[in-house]
Every structure is written in C-alpha cells, then in structure tokens.
Design a protein around this motif. Structure first.
Motif, PDB file in Angstrom:
ATOM      1  N   UNK A  86       0.851  -1.183   0.000  1.00 48.61           N
ATOM      2  CA  UNK A  86       0.000   0.000   0.000  1.00 48.61           C
ATOM      3  C   UNK A  86       0.891   1.237   0.000  1.00 48.61           C
ATOM      4  N   UNK A  87       0.718   2.075  -1.002  1.00 47.57           N
ATOM      5  CA  UNK A  87       1.510   3.302  -1.068  1.00 47.57           C
ATOM      6  C   UNK A  87       1.077   4.234   0.065  1.00 47.57           C
ATOM      7  N   UNK A  88       2.005   5.091   0.461  1.00 45.90           N
ATOM      8  CA  UNK A  88       1.715   5.922   1.637  1.00 45.90           C
ATOM      9  C   UNK A  88       2.436   7.248   1.577  1.00 45.90           C
ATOM     10  N   UNK A  89       1.880   8.192   2.317  1.00 47.31           N
ATOM     11  CA  UNK A  89       2.634   9.376   2.704  1.00 47.31           C
ATOM     12  C   UNK A  89       2.782   9.255   4.232  1.00 47.31           C
ATOM     13  N   UNK A  90       3.695   9.998   4.827  1.00 43.52           N
ATOM     14  CA  UNK A  90       4.025   9.729   6.232  1.00 43.52           C
ATOM     15  C   UNK A  90       2.836   9.699   7.193  1.00 43.52           C
ATOM     16  N   UNK A  91       1.904  10.679   7.082  1.00 47.63           N
ATOM     17  CA  UNK A  91       0.835  10.687   8.084  1.00 47.63           C
ATOM     18  C   UNK A  91      -0.119   9.509   7.914  1.00 47.63           C
ATOM     19  N   UNK A  92      -0.263   9.040   6.693  1.00 47.86           N
ATOM     20  CA  UNK A  92      -1.113   7.869   6.440  1.00 47.86           C
ATOM     21  C   UNK A  92      -0.494   6.631   7.106  1.00 47.86           C
ATOM     22  N   UNK A  93       0.832   6.585   7.092  1.00 51.77           N
ATOM     23  CA  UNK A  93       1.519   5.451   7.714  1.00 51.77           C
ATOM     24  C   UNK A  93       1.202   5.374   9.208  1.00 51.77           C
ATOM     25  N   UNK A  94       1.079   6.559   9.859  1.00 50.21           N
ATOM     26  CA  UNK A  94       0.774   6.529  11.299  1.00 50.21           C
ATOM     27  C   UNK A  94      -0.610   5.932  11.551  1.00 50.21           C
ATOM     28  N   UNK A  95      -1.536   6.186  10.614  1.00 49.16           N
ATOM     29  CA  UNK A  95      -2.895   5.643  10.760  1.00 49.16           C
ATOM     30  C   UNK A  95      -2.850   4.118  10.664  1.00 49.16           C
ATOM     31  N   UNK A 113      -1.083   2.576  13.558  1.00 46.77           N
ATOM     32  CA  UNK A 113      -1.941   2.617  14.739  1.00 46.77           C
ATOM     33  C   UNK A 113      -2.922   1.455  14.796  1.00 46.77           C
ATOM     34  N   UNK A 114      -3.215   0.876  13.648  1.00 44.05           N
ATOM     35  CA  UNK A 114      -4.122  -0.276  13.606  1.00 44.05           C
ATOM     36  C   UNK A 114      -3.373  -1.582  13.858  1.00 44.05           C
ATOM     37  N   UNK A 115      -2.078  -1.479  14.047  1.00 42.99           N
ATOM     38  CA  UNK A 115      -1.269  -2.676  14.285  1.00 42.99           C
ATOM     39  C   UNK A 115      -1.052  -3.501  13.036  1.00 42.99           C
ATOM     40  N   UNK A 116      -1.182  -2.846  11.868  1.00 43.19           N
ATOM     41  CA  UNK A 116      -1.100  -3.604  10.615  1.00 43.19           C
ATOM     42  C   UNK A 116       0.297  -3.577  10.000  1.00 43.19           C
ATOM     43  N   UNK A 117       1.241  -2.921  10.678  1.00 37.43           N
ATOM     44  CA  UNK A 117       2.576  -2.796  10.068  1.00 37.43           C
ATOM     45  C   UNK A 117       3.644  -3.493  10.893  1.00 37.43           C
ATOM     46  N   UNK A 118       4.584  -4.094  10.167  1.00 34.11           N
ATOM     47  CA  UNK A 118       5.806  -4.607  10.804  1.00 34.11           C
ATOM     48  C   UNK A 118       6.956  -3.778  10.262  1.00 34.11           C
ATOM     49  N   UNK A 119       7.957  -3.564  11.071  1.00 33.46           N
ATOM     50  CA  UNK A 119       9.092  -2.758  10.612  1.00 33.46           C
ATOM     51  C   UNK A 119       9.761  -3.427   9.404  1.00 33.46           C
ATOM     52  N   UNK A 120      10.172  -2.588   8.465  1.00 31.77           N
ATOM     53  CA  UNK A 120      10.889  -3.110   7.286  1.00 31.77           C
ATOM     54  C   UNK A 120      12.342  -2.617   7.323  1.00 31.77           C
ATOM     55  N   UNK A 121      12.851  -2.408   8.538  1.00 32.01           N
ATOM     56  CA  UNK A 121      14.194  -1.829   8.674  1.00 32.01           C
ATOM     57  C   UNK A 121      15.261  -2.684   8.000  1.00 32.01           C
ATOM     58  N   UNK A 122      15.166  -3.997   8.187  1.00 26.60           N
ATOM     59  CA  UNK A 122      16.177  -4.870   7.562  1.00 26.60           C
ATOM     60  C   UNK A 122      16.167  -4.686   6.046  1.00 26.60           C
ATOM     61  N   UNK A 123      14.965  -4.588   5.515  1.00 25.89           N
ATOM     62  CA  UNK A 123      14.822  -4.450   4.058  1.00 25.89           C
ATOM     63  C   UNK A 123      15.354  -3.089   3.591  1.00 25.89           C
ATOM     64  N   UNK A 124      14.991  -2.010   4.319  1.00 26.70           N
ATOM     65  CA  UNK A 124      15.466  -0.683   3.889  1.00 26.70           C
ATOM     66  C   UNK A 124      16.984  -0.554   4.085  1.00 26.70           C
ATOM     67  N   UNK A 125      17.522  -1.238   5.124  1.00 22.41           N
ATOM     68  CA  UNK A 125      18.988  -1.228   5.307  1.00 22.41           C
ATOM     69  C   UNK A 125      19.668  -1.851   4.085  1.00 22.41           C
ATOM     70  N   UNK A 126      19.082  -2.948   3.626  1.00 23.41           N
ATOM     71  CA  UNK A 126      19.647  -3.648   2.462  1.00 23.41           C
ATOM     72  C   UNK A 126      19.556  -2.754   1.214  1.00 23.41           C
ATOM     73  N   UNK A 127      18.395  -2.133   1.054  1.00 16.34           N
ATOM     74  CA  UNK A 127      18.210  -1.255  -0.115  1.00 16.34           C
ATOM     75  C   UNK A 127      19.118  -0.031  -0.033  1.00 16.34           C
TER      76      UNK A 127
END
Lengths: 300, 427
Positions: free
Chosen positions: B87-96, B99-113
C-alpha cells in the motif's frame, strides 16, 4: 362459504401478500435497518478509526456533540442551506413551470432539455462551475466587469456570505428543473375552464394565480417541500467538492461536519451520534410537515 | 491386490497433481496505489508486466485507489481481512495504518536497499521512528517557487531569496497587473503544504516539543502566519478555494507572477511554454535566516502482507522498482513531478532520458536540490506522535490560515485556536 374455508382463504391471501412484499422488506432490512442499527450501536461506543475496536461509553458521544458549538453552528448552516435552496428552487421552478406550460414553438424541446442539469453528474457540474467562477480564465468575472457590475475580479467562494450564496445558487440551478417538471405536471392537471370562468368574472392574472393555481398546486408543493427539504439537508457532494466546508467553516453543514468528524478527525462514534441526531431531527421535521402542511381532504 | 494397487496409484497421482498445482500457484500480490491518472496507471502496469514476466512465481496486480477515500477504505479492508499486500503511503497515512497494528518494521529491508541505492536522508526520515522503519521510500515531492524569467526581467526583478524580497516582488508584479503571489488559503492539504513551506523558513518547523506536547502556538509560528497574511494580499481573490490545479492554472494562464508548487512542468510544457523561460527557486526564507527549507512529501510503500512468502514477493517487487534501470521509468510516470528517493536513482539514465527531463533538466536539478532540504510537519524528530495523522487529515494548519485571511482573526488568536484544535485532535 363455511367459516373454516374463509379463514383458509384469508391465510392463503396473507401468505401470498407477504411473499410479494418479502423481497422489499429484506432489501430494506439489509440496506436501511442494518446500517441504522449499526450507527446506533457505533454511537454508544468510542470507535475512532473504521475497523478498530471500541468500548461502550453510553451517551457520552451525544453529550459531547450536543455541548459542542461546532454541531449547533453546522446545524444552523444546514437550516440556512435548506431554506435558501427551498426558496430559490421553488421560485425558479415555478417560473420555469409557468413558462413551459405555455404554448410556443419549441416548447416540447424545452420541456425535455430543461432536465439536462439534473442528469449531468455532480462532478461535471462542480468542474464547470469552479471553472466559470475562477479568476484565472473563468467567464463570469470578465462578464461582470464588462457589464460594469464589478471593477475587479471577485472570489465567489472567498467570504462566508458569498460562498454560501454561490453554493445555494449552483445547487438550485441543478435541482430546480426537477421541481419544475413536477410542478408542470401539477399545472397541467388544473382544468382550463377554471381559468376561463375566472377571466370572465374579471379576475386579474395575479388573482387567477393566487386563487386557482397556488391552491390547486398545494398537494404537489407539499410533497416537493417535504422531499426537497430532506434531500437538500443531506446534500454533501456539491458542497464538499466546491468549498470543502470553507472558507473558515462558513459552508460546513451537518453532513460535511459528520464526514469530517468520521474520516478526517477519526472520531467515527461521534460522527455516528451526529448522524443519529440528524436522522431524528429530519424524522421530526417530516412528521411536523405532514401534520401542519399537508393539504386537508375536502369535506373531511 | 490389484484393487489396492490401483487405489494407491490413484492416490499417488492425485497427490502429485495437487503438489504440482501447488507449485504452479504463483504468489499473488495486490498493490494499492493512489496514482490514478491514466498515464501513471499505464506506466505502473508496464513495470508490473515486466516484473511478472521475469518472475513467473509471482503475480502482481495493481488496484488504483484515490487519496480521498483510502484513509477510510484501507482501515476497513484491514479490518475485513482483505488488505492489499503493498500500500503506497505518505508519512501521516503510515501513522494511521501503524496505529491499527497492521505494520511490521521493514528496517532490515530498507537497510539492504540503502546499501544498494543510498536513500536520500530526507526521504527515509519520515518513516523511521519508534525504533523501526515503517515503509520503503519510493519517490519524493518538494515545494518550490515557480516564476517566468521574462516577466521578472520585464519588471526589473530578480527571484526572491528572503521574505522582504518576496513581498517587494509580489507588490511590483501586482502593480504590473498580475497576482504577485499565487498562494492558496483553502482548508486543504495544498494550503497545509504552502503554509508549512513558510513555517519551515522561519524556524517554526516543529509542531511538537520533545515531550510530545504541542508547540504550535509560539511567536515564530505567529510571525510566519503574519507574513503569509501580508503576502496573501497579492494572491487571487478566489484563492480561498484553490487546490493545486487552480494555482497551476493561474500560473499557466499568466495571471500569477509566482506560485508555490511541487511542479508546473507538465502543464507548462503542454501549453507550449519555453523551457528557458521557466524559473524555479527555493521558497524564500525569513530575513534573519541564511538558507531556505521546504516541505517535502516522501511517498513510500508499506508492506501489509503477513504471509512470509507474500512479504518476500512484495520486497522483490519493490527491489525491482528501485533498480536504476526501472526506477527512472517509474518516477517518470509523471515526468517533472516525482523526484528520486535514492542517490543512484538521481543519476539514473532511465530518469534523465525522458524527453521532458531532457527539456527541463535545469529545473528538475533545482527541484532535487530543494528536496534535500525538505521537512514534513510532525516528522522532524525520531519520535512521531500518532496524533499527527488526525492533525494532518483535518487540515488544521490550513484552517488556521483561513481564520486569519477569511475570518479576519488576528494571527496570534488564530494560532492559539489552531493549537487548541490540534490538542482536541490529539485526544
């Protein structure tokens, strides 16, 4: 016929009748009753975002919205909106219906084409009017300057009064043909000999309009008033798409406030409470109209 | 015996068939994005087709949405168990969504990228908070000031750098029969953006204190709103109703001397504008400051899929998009608007080879340079307040301006009222 057979026949008839209306009842149940019950249930919880869980809070949301000035201001603007639309649309529609009732070349085409604004999609109307009223390439400002009405371009949606007035006029422009067609149908049912007799008795045109046309149009006007009020009150699309409720909330009517509260403010339960209050108000208004404005049966 | 053998053979055949079918079943990825214009949908589809062809075990399918509805539609889809995988996002949409608990961190993936492509820090910052990274930056958009060089030359003006210059230029251009400063005052996201572009140029970028309390009501914010009020006098009378399109139309029609916009390139070019005459500079800053800042919107992709195979497939697709050979074509679904989120993307041949990018290279380079100084309200610190979603969605920054320019309130009173509204939204 023996009583037993009569009862059986009556039961068969009742079953047949229920079979006929059952699909409609089911349909209404699914599309009307279920959402209404859901709204009621939502309004006594504290759900913020659609899909998230909430807990029971009783009447807190009702107390909260009824004590907030934003709700009452929006309701007041809704009243202005409804009355403004009712007046403008009725006047325009009556004038159009009286013209279309005459016989002149092209009247059949005019009767058909008058409904065009009514069938055009809202988004098209919004784009057309935003462009017409724009100060960058719009036609209305140069026209008014050319006619000497204004000296420099004006913003039609830049002040509270001009924004609400402009919206009422745009919405009325869209809907008056629908009312005009209904009134035209009513006008055509008035017997011509009534006018002839009145003319022979020396009644002026205005007197004929006041004493014959208006009283005989009363049933149609009553229906249009009730339906028009309910429809106008609930108009959301044109207001939202043109002003978004601005400037400075000047066109934030109750439907706009409900939408904003639910989907911009993420207070879904509060918005549901507002919807329930609005529904009760409209029901009360409709019942009041039926009791006070409904034409009385002759000899009743 | 024969019967048992037949049954065994039949069961084996069925099992083989079933496992064969299971292997043949590609992983389905549903992509929701809000880039609805037909040319953008077509470009995304072109890239999807290439990806699907190169990865027969994955099928990506796009389902374009619109920004107006997705704030309600995505949470409903998540609640119904029917969420898209990307799902594409802008920052404030990501907080929404977070907040629903629907996201997992993608830090490992962004570190790799990041190791591969090097994210421009301003694009990653708004998604990196609360100890994780919540979406993968895909493209950036930053507000700049646009003007016509010939109009400025004719009026004897140079592009403004400070607020004093800006005001003087706007006055001169207005006297020349133009709207000297094409600025909106609608209760709309566009006005949030232009107001914030002014706030960040007066050291008033922070909405929150470190402890999470609101600090919107402060002298710098009031000063910035006062300046906006002053310069708004030189905008069009219907600017209380402007979104991006009206501002662009004002500039394209030659009625606006300057506008603050993400871009005007596409429409300017469509109207046969001369690329050499189109000027773009950074948003002017307050007189006491040295450099200009701006508002930038880093757009990103959230991965909502829970199933590991789907998450892996989603990551593969996003990696494919960020490959320099593909990335420029992705960004150029709207040439001259979407800016690279990665350093190698900013140099990619696929980005600069687009005919419009060739034509407006100088302007796009300035846009990219401006975007490096981009900030976004509520996303300027390591900690993000979840209330920023509601504050942003209610356009309280824009509403504060409307109170001043349409409601006649004093800037200090309007800012105080704005802070109260923000506090109510944060509850």
């Amino acid at each position: 016929m023996p009583r037993r057979s009569q009862r059986r026949a009556a039961r068969r008839e009742a079953i047949f009748a229920w079979t006929l209306v059952a699909p409609v009842i089911l349909w209404l149940g699914a599309t009307l009753v279920y959402p209404l019950v859901s709204s009621l249930a939502l309004s006594v919880e504290n759900v913020r975002i659609i899909g998230s869980a909430g807990r029971f809070v009783g009447l807190d949301n009702y107390l909260s919205i009824l004590s907030a000035s934003a709700f009452w201001l929006a309701l007041a603007r809704s009243v202005v909106w409804v009355v403004g639309n009712a007046v403008v649309q009725t006047v325009l529609a009556m004038a159009a219906a009286l013209i279309l009732e005459q016989t002149f070349p092209g009247v059949r085409v005019a009767r058909t084409w008058i409904v065009v604004t009514w069938i055009v999609p809202t988004i098209v109307i919004v784009i057309v009017w935003r462009w017409l009223l724009s100060t960058s390439g719009g036609m209305i400002n140069p026209l008014l300057i050319g006619l000497g009405v204004i000296n420099e371009p004006v913003g039609f949606f830049s002040t509270a009064t001009s924004a609400m007035t402009s919206l009422v006029l745009i919405n009325s422009w869209r809907w008056f043909p629908f009312i005009a067609v209904m009134l035209l149908a009513g006008l055509q049912r008035i017997p011509a000999d009534l006018y002839e007799a009145a003319a022979i008795d020396g009644a002026s045109r205005f007197a004929r309009f006041r004493r014959i046309t208006l009283p005989l149009l009363e049933p149609a006007l009553f229906v249009l008033t009730v339906i028009g009020t309910l429809l106008s009150f609930n108009v959301f699309d044109i207001v939202w798409l043109i002003t978004g409720g601005g400037p400075a909330d000047a066109t934030t009517t109750l439907p706009i406030l409900i939408y904003r509260t639910a989907f911009k403010g993420y207070r879904l339960s509060e918005a549901a409470a507002m919807s329930v209050v609005a529904m009760l108000l409209l029901m009360g208004l409709a019942m009041l109209a039926v009791r006070t404005l409904a034409p009385r049966e002759e000899g009743g | 015996m024969l019967r048992r053998s037949l049954l065994t053979a039949g069961a084996l055949a069925l099992a083989l068939l079933a496992s064969g079918l299971a292997q043949a079943d590609p992983v389905q990825i549903r992509l929701w994005h809000m880039e609805q214009p037909p040319q953008r949908v077509a470009r995304v589809q072109q890239l999807i087709d290439e990806f699907n062809k190169a990865n027969p075990d994955i099928v990506v399918k796009q389902e374009p949405q619109n920004w107006g509805e997705v704030y309600a539609k995505a949470p409903a889809a998540i609640a119904a168990g029917n969420a898209p995988d990307i799902l594409f996002a802008i920052p404030d949409f990501t907080t929404v969504i977070k907040g629903l608990g629907a996201l997992e961190s993608v830090k490992d993936f962004t570190d790799k990228l990041d190791k591969q492509h090097h994210f421009i820090p301003a694009t990653l910052r708004p998604y990196a908070y609360d100890g994780g990274v919540w979406a993968v930056p895909l493209y950036n958009m930053a507000i700049s000031m646009w003007y016509r060089k010939s109009v400025f030359a004719k009026a004897g003006l140079t592009p403004p750098q400070t607020w004093s210059d800006w005001k003087k230029d706007a006055e001169t251009l207005t006297k020349a029969g133009l709207y000297g400063a094409g600025l909106p005052a609608n209760k709309h996201l566009y006005t949030d953006q232009t107001v914030y572009a002014v706030l960040v140029n007066d050291d008033a970028a922070e909405l929150f204190n470190d402890d999470g309390s609101l600090r919107f009501n402060n002298p710098k914010t009031v000063e910035a709103y006062s300046f906006y009020k002053d310069i708004y006098k030189f905008s069009a009378p219907d600017a209380t109703n402007w979104t991006w399109g009206e501002a662009e139309a004002c500039f394209d029609s030659g009625k606006c001397g300057t506008v603050l916009q993400f871009t005007v390139i596409s429409t300017y070019n469509a109207q046969g504008g001369d690329p050499a005459d189109l000027g773009v500079v950074a948003v002017p800053h307050a007189d006491g400051l040295k450099d200009s800042n701006t508002i930038s919107y880093s757009n990103a992709a959230m991965i909502l899929a829970k199933d590991p195979a789907k998450r892996q497939a989603a990551e593969k697709f996003i990696s494919f998009i960020l490959e320099p050979a593909n990335y420029g074509r992705f960004l150029n679904m709207e040439p001259g608007l979407f800016l690279p989120a990665t350093e190698d993307g900013a140099k990619a041949e696929s980005f600069w080879s687009d005919p419009l990018a060739v034509k407006y290279k100088a302007q796009i380079e300035t846009m990219i340079a401006n975007s490096q100084h981009g900030m976004l309200f509520g996303f300027t610190k390591d900690k993000v307040m979840s209330s920023i979603g509601a504050i942003s969605a209610q356009n309280i920054i824009a509403e504060t301006l409307q109170r001043i320019v349409a409601g006649g309130a004093a800037p200090a009173d309007a800012v105080a009222a704005g802070q109260k509204e923000m506090e109510a939204a944060a509850k």
